[in-house]
Design a protein around this motif. Structure first.
Motif, PDB file in Angstrom:
ATOM      1  N   GLY A 269       0.817  -1.207   0.000  1.00 31.10           N
ATOM      2  CA  GLY A 269       0.000   0.000   0.000  1.00 31.10           C
ATOM      3  C   GLY A 269       0.851   1.257   0.000  1.00 31.10           C
ATOM      4  O   GLY A 269       0.546   2.228  -0.691  1.00 31.10           O
ATOM      5  N   ALA A 270       1.923   1.246   0.773  1.00 28.78           N
ATOM      6  CA  ALA A 270       2.815   2.401   0.821  1.00 28.78           C
ATOM      7  C   ALA A 270       3.511   2.587  -0.511  1.00 28.78           C
ATOM      8  O   ALA A 270       3.638   3.711  -1.006  1.00 28.78           O
ATOM      9  CB  ALA A 270       3.843   2.224   1.933  1.00 28.78           C
ATOM     10  N   ASN A 271       3.962   1.487  -1.112  1.00 32.13           N
ATOM     11  CA  ASN A 271       4.638   1.587  -2.405  1.00 32.13           C
ATOM     12  C   ASN A 271       3.704   2.129  -3.473  1.00 32.13           C
ATOM     13  O   ASN A 271       4.105   2.916  -4.324  1.00 32.13           O
ATOM     14  CB  ASN A 271       5.211   0.235  -2.819  1.00 32.13           C
ATOM     15  N   ALA A 272       2.437   1.698  -3.429  1.00 32.86           N
ATOM     16  CA  ALA A 272       1.460   2.205  -4.394  1.00 32.86           C
ATOM     17  C   ALA A 272       1.226   3.698  -4.173  1.00 32.86           C
ATOM     18  O   ALA A 272       1.145   4.471  -5.131  1.00 32.86           O
ATOM     19  CB  ALA A 272       0.152   1.433  -4.275  1.00 32.86           C
ATOM     20  N   ALA A 273       1.134   4.121  -2.915  1.00 36.32           N
ATOM     21  CA  ALA A 273       0.908   5.529  -2.605  1.00 36.32           C
ATOM     22  C   ALA A 273       2.119   6.386  -2.978  1.00 36.32           C
ATOM     23  O   ALA A 273       1.969   7.528  -3.411  1.00 36.32           O
ATOM     24  CB  ALA A 273       0.577   5.701  -1.129  1.00 36.32           C
ATOM     25  N   LEU A 274       3.310   5.839  -2.811  1.00 30.90           N
ATOM     26  CA  LEU A 274       4.528   6.589  -3.123  1.00 30.90           C
ATOM     27  C   LEU A 274       4.874   6.571  -4.606  1.00 30.90           C
ATOM     28  O   LEU A 274       5.685   7.377  -5.052  1.00 30.90           O
ATOM     29  CB  LEU A 274       5.711   6.016  -2.322  1.00 30.90           C
ATOM     30  N   SER A 275       4.264   5.670  -5.366  1.00 32.93           N
ATOM     31  CA  SER A 275       4.633   5.530  -6.777  1.00 32.93           C
ATOM     32  C   SER A 275       4.337   6.784  -7.590  1.00 32.93           C
ATOM     33  O   SER A 275       4.994   7.037  -8.595  1.00 32.93           O
ATOM     34  CB  SER A 275       3.929   4.325  -7.396  1.00 32.93           C
ATOM     35  N   GLY A 276       3.379   7.593  -7.172  1.00 31.03           N
ATOM     36  CA  GLY A 276       3.059   8.808  -7.904  1.00 31.03           C
ATOM     37  C   GLY A 276       3.937   9.990  -7.543  1.00 31.03           C
ATOM     38  O   GLY A 276       3.855  11.037  -8.182  1.00 31.03           O
ATOM     39  N   LEU A 277       4.784   9.835  -6.534  1.00 26.20           N
ATOM     40  CA  LEU A 277       5.638  10.936  -6.092  1.00 26.20           C
ATOM     41  C   LEU A 277       7.021  10.849  -6.730  1.00 26.20           C
ATOM     42  O   LEU A 277       7.548   9.751  -6.918  1.00 26.20           O
ATOM     43  CB  LEU A 277       5.795  10.895  -4.563  1.00 26.20           C
ATOM     44  N   PRO A 278       7.622  12.003  -7.034  1.00 24.93           N
ATOM     45  CA  PRO A 278       8.999  11.975  -7.548  1.00 24.93           C
ATOM     46  C   PRO A 278       9.938  11.368  -6.514  1.00 24.93           C
ATOM     47  O   PRO A 278       9.759  11.564  -5.312  1.00 24.93           O
ATOM     48  CB  PRO A 278       9.326  13.456  -7.774  1.00 24.93           C
ATOM     49  N   ARG A 279      10.941  10.633  -6.966  1.00 23.58           N
ATOM     50  CA  ARG A 279      11.900   9.999  -6.060  1.00 23.58           C
ATOM     51  C   ARG A 279      13.155  10.840  -5.859  1.00 23.58           C
ATOM     52  O   ARG A 279      14.072  10.439  -5.149  1.00 23.58           O
ATOM     53  CB  ARG A 279      12.303   8.620  -6.591  1.00 23.58           C
ATOM     54  N   VAL A 280      13.213  12.018  -6.495  1.00 21.70           N
ATOM     55  CA  VAL A 280      14.411  12.853  -6.431  1.00 21.70           C
ATOM     56  C   VAL A 280      13.993  14.310  -6.249  1.00 21.70           C
ATOM     57  O   VAL A 280      13.027  14.763  -6.869  1.00 21.70           O
ATOM     58  CB  VAL A 280      15.241  12.718  -7.731  1.00 21.70           C
ATOM     59  N   ILE A 281      14.719  15.016  -5.383  1.00 21.81           N
ATOM     60  CA  ILE A 281      14.593  16.471  -5.321  1.00 21.81           C
ATOM     61  C   ILE A 281      15.991  17.052  -5.533  1.00 21.81           C
ATOM     62  O   ILE A 281      17.003  16.405  -5.240  1.00 21.81           O
ATOM     63  CB  ILE A 281      13.961  16.961  -3.996  1.00 21.81           C
ATOM     64  N   TYR A 282      16.042  18.274  -6.068  1.00 22.99           N
ATOM     65  CA  TYR A 282      17.314  18.875  -6.467  1.00 22.99           C
ATOM     66  C   TYR A 282      17.635  20.102  -5.625  1.00 22.99           C
ATOM     67  O   TYR A 282      16.735  20.748  -5.077  1.00 22.99           O
ATOM     68  CB  TYR A 282      17.269  19.239  -7.954  1.00 22.99           C
ATOM     69  N   PHE A 283      18.938  20.396  -5.530  1.00 23.91           N
ATOM     70  CA  PHE A 283      19.439  21.500  -4.718  1.00 23.91           C
ATOM     71  C   PHE A 283      20.247  22.462  -5.574  1.00 23.91           C
ATOM     72  O   PHE A 283      20.792  22.089  -6.628  1.00 23.91           O
ATOM     73  CB  PHE A 283      20.333  20.962  -3.589  1.00 23.91           C
ATOM     74  N   ASP A 284      20.359  23.696  -5.089  1.00 22.05           N
ATOM     75  CA  ASP A 284      21.214  24.683  -5.737  1.00 22.05           C
ATOM     76  C   ASP A 284      22.670  24.365  -5.433  1.00 22.05           C
ATOM     77  O   ASP A 284      22.988  23.605  -4.511  1.00 22.05           O
ATOM     78  CB  ASP A 284      20.874  26.089  -5.242  1.00 22.05           C
ATOM     79  N   PHE A 285      23.579  24.998  -6.183  1.00 21.40           N
ATOM     80  CA  PHE A 285      25.008  24.813  -5.991  1.00 21.40           C
ATOM     81  C   PHE A 285      25.411  25.185  -4.572  1.00 21.40           C
ATOM     82  O   PHE A 285      25.014  26.222  -4.048  1.00 21.40           O
ATOM     83  CB  PHE A 285      25.791  25.665  -7.008  1.00 21.40           C
ATOM     84  N   ASP A 286      26.170  24.295  -3.925  1.00 26.22           N
ATOM     85  CA  ASP A 286      26.738  24.509  -2.600  1.00 26.22           C
ATOM     86  C   ASP A 286      25.669  24.837  -1.551  1.00 26.22           C
ATOM     87  O   ASP A 286      25.904  25.615  -0.637  1.00 26.22           O
ATOM     88  CB  ASP A 286      27.805  25.613  -2.664  1.00 26.22           C
ATOM     89  N   SER A 287      24.485  24.240  -1.691  1.00 25.71           N
ATOM     90  CA  SER A 287      23.382  24.519  -0.784  1.00 25.71           C
ATOM     91  C   SER A 287      22.735  23.225  -0.312  1.00 25.71           C
ATOM     92  O   SER A 287      22.721  22.229  -1.035  1.00 25.71           O
ATOM     93  CB  SER A 287      22.334  25.381  -1.497  1.00 25.71           C
ATOM     94  N   PHE A 288      22.186  23.257   0.902  1.00 32.74           N
ATOM     95  CA  PHE A 288      21.406  22.131   1.399  1.00 32.74           C
ATOM     96  C   PHE A 288      20.018  22.584   1.837  1.00 32.74           C
ATOM     97  O   PHE A 288      19.333  21.902   2.577  1.00 32.74           O
ATOM     98  CB  PHE A 288      22.139  21.380   2.525  1.00 32.74           C
ATOM     99  N   VAL A 289      19.585  23.728   1.331  1.00 30.58           N
ATOM    100  CA  VAL A 289      18.254  24.251   1.602  1.00 30.58           C
ATOM    101  C   VAL A 289      17.279  23.634   0.600  1.00 30.58           C
ATOM    102  O   VAL A 289      17.507  23.689  -0.614  1.00 30.58           O
ATOM    103  CB  VAL A 289      18.232  25.796   1.481  1.00 30.58           C
TER     104      VAL A 289
END
Length: 193
Positions: A78-98
């Protein structure tokens, strides 16, 4: 050897022979009993009975019925099905962890699923581009992963459901030394644990 010792020795040998014969006989009976069971046959239906403990007349008849198997729902499925529609990656700016504002809906989606299904656990992998030293990039990747974990815990996700891991520059998503490649490598990935 005196006569008493001979009698004792013959009685011990006789007892051993009797024990062996008894063991062989018991094994034969057990094997014969097992061979009469057909494993491919269906079990006979179970009769329904009134088990209320009263000795009065029963309100139910002794009609035959079958028992349906109980299948537990797989929470991970159930969790895998619910998470399947969400992106698996988020991106950051250069030299940032915000965490960028554009990825807040992604974190909200993960937060909703993880607070609903408490058994689901994820690794948050922090990655960097190739610029900078190895140690610096490992630390920056860890800060990125921890920023995502912190955001999820603020949304109500249990700290034992998410774990931050850094790979620094060691696992690039895209090879190359262009701004496009570097932008794809500055990321945090959601992985099953």
């Amino acid at each position: 050897m005196n006569p008493i010792q001979t009698t004792s020795a013959s009685m011990s040998a006789r007892a051993i022979r009797l024990a062996v014969v008894g063991l062989v006989g018991a094994s034969t009976l057990w094997m014969a009993g097992c061979s009469s069971v057909k494993l491919d046959d269906k079990a006979p239906p179970i009769e329904s009975r009134n088990v209320s403990g009263s000795t009065g007349t029963s309100s139910s008849s002794n009609a035959a019925s079958t028992v349906a198997p109980v299948v537990a729902a797989d929470a991970d499925a159930g969790a895998n099905a619910a998470l399947s529609g969400l992106p698996r990656v988020i991106y950051f700016d250069f030299d940032s962890f915000v965490v960028k504002d554009e990825f807040r809906p992604v974190l909200d989606g993960y937060g909703k699923v993880l607070t609903t299904i408490r058994s689901k656990k994820l690794f948050i992998e922090g990655h960097t581009d190739e610029r900078g030293g190895r140690e610096y990039n490992l630390a920056l990747g860890q800060k990125r992963a921890e920023a995502v974990v912190k955001s999820l815990t603020l949304l109500g996700v249990s700290a034992d459901q998410v774990e931050a891991v850094s790979f620094g520059e060691e696992r690039p998503a895209v090879t190359g030394s262009t701004e496009e490649a570097w932008a794809k490598n500055r990321r945090a990935e959601f992985k099953d644990r």
